[in-house]
Write a protein that holds these residues in place. Sequence first.
Motif, mmCIF file in Angstrom:
data_model
loop_
_atom_site.group_PDB
_atom_site.id
_atom_site.type_symbol
_atom_site.label_atom_id
_atom_site.label_comp_id
_atom_site.label_asym_id
_atom_site.label_seq_id
_atom_site.Cartn_x
_atom_site.Cartn_y
_atom_site.Cartn_z
ATOM 1 N N LEU A 136 59.896 58.705 23.600
ATOM 2 C CA LEU A 136 61.349 58.664 23.465
ATOM 3 C C LEU A 136 61.917 60.065 23.249
ATOM 4 O O LEU A 136 62.991 60.408 23.789
ATOM 5 N N VAL A 137 61.212 60.890 22.498
ATOM 6 C CA VAL A 137 61.640 62.278 22.299
ATOM 7 C C VAL A 137 61.707 63.002 23.642
ATOM 8 O O VAL A 137 62.635 63.766 23.927
ATOM 9 N N GLY A 138 60.707 62.761 24.494
ATOM 10 C CA GLY A 138 60.704 63.366 25.816
ATOM 11 C C GLY A 138 61.884 62.910 26.653
ATOM 12 O O GLY A 138 62.500 63.709 27.372
ATOM 13 N N ILE A 139 62.209 61.628 26.571
ATOM 14 C CA ILE A 139 63.363 61.089 27.295
ATOM 15 C C ILE A 139 64.642 61.778 26.854
ATOM 16 O O ILE A 139 65.464 62.216 27.671
ATOM 17 N N GLU A 140 64.818 61.894 25.552
ATOM 18 C CA GLU A 140 66.032 62.522 25.010
ATOM 19 C C GLU A 140 66.117 63.986 25.420
ATOM 20 O O GLU A 140 67.176 64.481 25.826
ATOM 21 N N ALA A 141 65.004 64.714 25.331
ATOM 22 C CA ALA A 141 65.004 66.148 25.631
ATOM 23 C C ALA A 141 65.343 66.410 27.093
ATOM 24 O O ALA A 141 66.160 67.284 27.418
ATOM 25 N N VAL A 142 64.720 65.653 27.994
ATOM 26 C CA VAL A 142 64.972 65.863 29.421
ATOM 27 C C VAL A 142 66.394 65.458 29.780
ATOM 28 O O VAL A 142 67.068 66.145 30.565
ATOM 29 N N SER A 143 66.875 64.357 29.211
ATOM 30 C CA SER A 143 68.219 63.872 29.536
ATOM 31 C C SER A 143 69.299 64.872 29.142
ATOM 32 O O SER A 143 70.322 65.004 29.819
ATOM 33 N N LYS A 144 69.085 65.585 28.045
ATOM 34 C CA LYS A 144 70.066 66.587 27.619
ATOM 35 C C LYS A 144 70.146 67.752 28.595
ATOM 36 O O LYS A 144 71.214 68.321 28.815
ATOM 37 N N LEU A 145 69.005 68.105 29.182
ATOM 38 C CA LEU A 145 68.973 69.260 30.072
ATOM 39 C C LEU A 145 69.161 68.884 31.540
ATOM 40 O O LEU A 145 69.521 69.736 32.354
#
Length: 408
Positions: A136-145
Motif C-alpha cells: 500500500l505504501v508503494g501504491i501511495e508513493a507512485v500515485s503521488k508522483l
Amino acid sequence: MTDTAENSPIDGTVLVVNAGSSSLKYQVIHPGDEEVVADGLVERIGETTSKVTHWYRGDEVKRECELADHQAAIALVLELFQDSGVDIAESGLSAVGHRVVHGGRSFSQPTLIDEKVRSEIERISPLAPLHNPPNLVGIEAVSKLLPDVPAVAVFDTAFFSDLPAEAANYALDREVAEEYAIRRYGFHGTSHEFVSQLAAEFLERDLADLNQIVLHLGNGASASAVRGGTPIDTTMGMTPLEGLVMGTRTGDIDAGIVFQLSRVGGMSIDEIDKLFNKQSGLKGLCGENDFRAILERVEAGDEDADRAYRVYLHRLRRYIGAYMIELGRVDTIIFTAGVGENAAPVRADSLADLEGYGIVIDPERNAVRNGEPRRISADDSRVEVLVVPTNEELAIARAASSVARSAR
C-alpha cells in the motif's frame, strides 16, 4: 532531450511495482511483445544507506544514498529515467501494475485503484501484515508522483479466490472463521495461472482439457492442482506459511506446537511468528536456505543438509500424491520458480519411482538448463513433465494493461 509520448520507447508500456517493507522492485514492460525496457531494485529504504540498481536499455546504474521512504525511492527512480532522457510521467505509460499479496474476500480480479480500493486493501492488511502495508505504501508513493497514470492492483490470492468449499474451509468453528475471515486464500496465484496457461500453449492443448499440478518452488514455495485452468486446491493457506517446506518457513506444522512453545517455552506470539516465518524451513534444519549450497553439502555427505533435503522432498512428494488423487487424471506436472527451474536433482528426486503412475523423467532432458519452456519427461511417460519459467512481472503487466484499457 526528454522523449515525448509519440517517440518514447516507454510509450504503451506498464510500470510493474513490487514494494516490500524496505525495498522496491520495478520493471517497465511492453505487455504485447514482452520486451523489458527497464528493471531495477531499491534496497534498504529508510536506512542510513540505501542501495539502488537501475537498468535501462542495456545501461546499468548503481547508487548508494539515503532514501527516507518509498516516495523518495520512487522519486529517485524517476530521476534515473530522466538522466537517460526519458520523462516517465510524460512518456506514454499505459498503466502501473502493483503487486498486492492479499486480496482477502474482497478482490478476485485485478482492480483499478481508487480511494475505496486503497481503503479496502488497508482494512484487510491484518491478513498479511508483513506484505500488504508495504504494498500500500508503494501504491501511495507512485500515485503521488504519477497521478495521471492508471494504477491497477494485481492480487496474489486472486487466482485461488473460488476454490471449492472443501479446499477453502478449515475445520474450525464456523462463526469464528467467519468473524476473522479465516479460510484458505492461496498465494503465488499470478505465477500458477501464468505457467499453467503457458504450459497449455507449449503442449498445443486446450487449457480446458488439461489436469495440471503446478510446483512453484523458490525460497517461498507452493503447489496447486489445476483442472481445466481452474485451481481446485493449493498448499498455502490463510497466510503464505502453510504447505511445503520453504527456505525459512515451516510449511505445514501441528498447531499444538504453538501452545507448547508458548506455555512451556515462554515464547511470545511475535517470537513464534519470527521462528516459523524467518528461522525455520531449510534454514532451520541445516542453517542454509540457498538451495545450491544445500545440494553441494548433500553431495559432500553433510548429514544436516541431507536431512533437510529429505524433509523437503517428503513434503513435496506428499502433496504431489495428494493432488494426483484429487485430480483423478494428471496430464502434466510443471516445475517453475528459482528451485523448480534450476535444480535438476529436486525435479528428479521428487518424481522418482513413479513409473507405475505414468511419470518418467528423461535424465538428459532434465539436465538441460535454459530460459525456455521445455519437456523433461521421457517419450514413454504418460504424464508430460515440464519446466516452465515463470514471469510474474509480465503477468502483472498484461493484467494492468487490460484493466486500464477497459477503464478508458
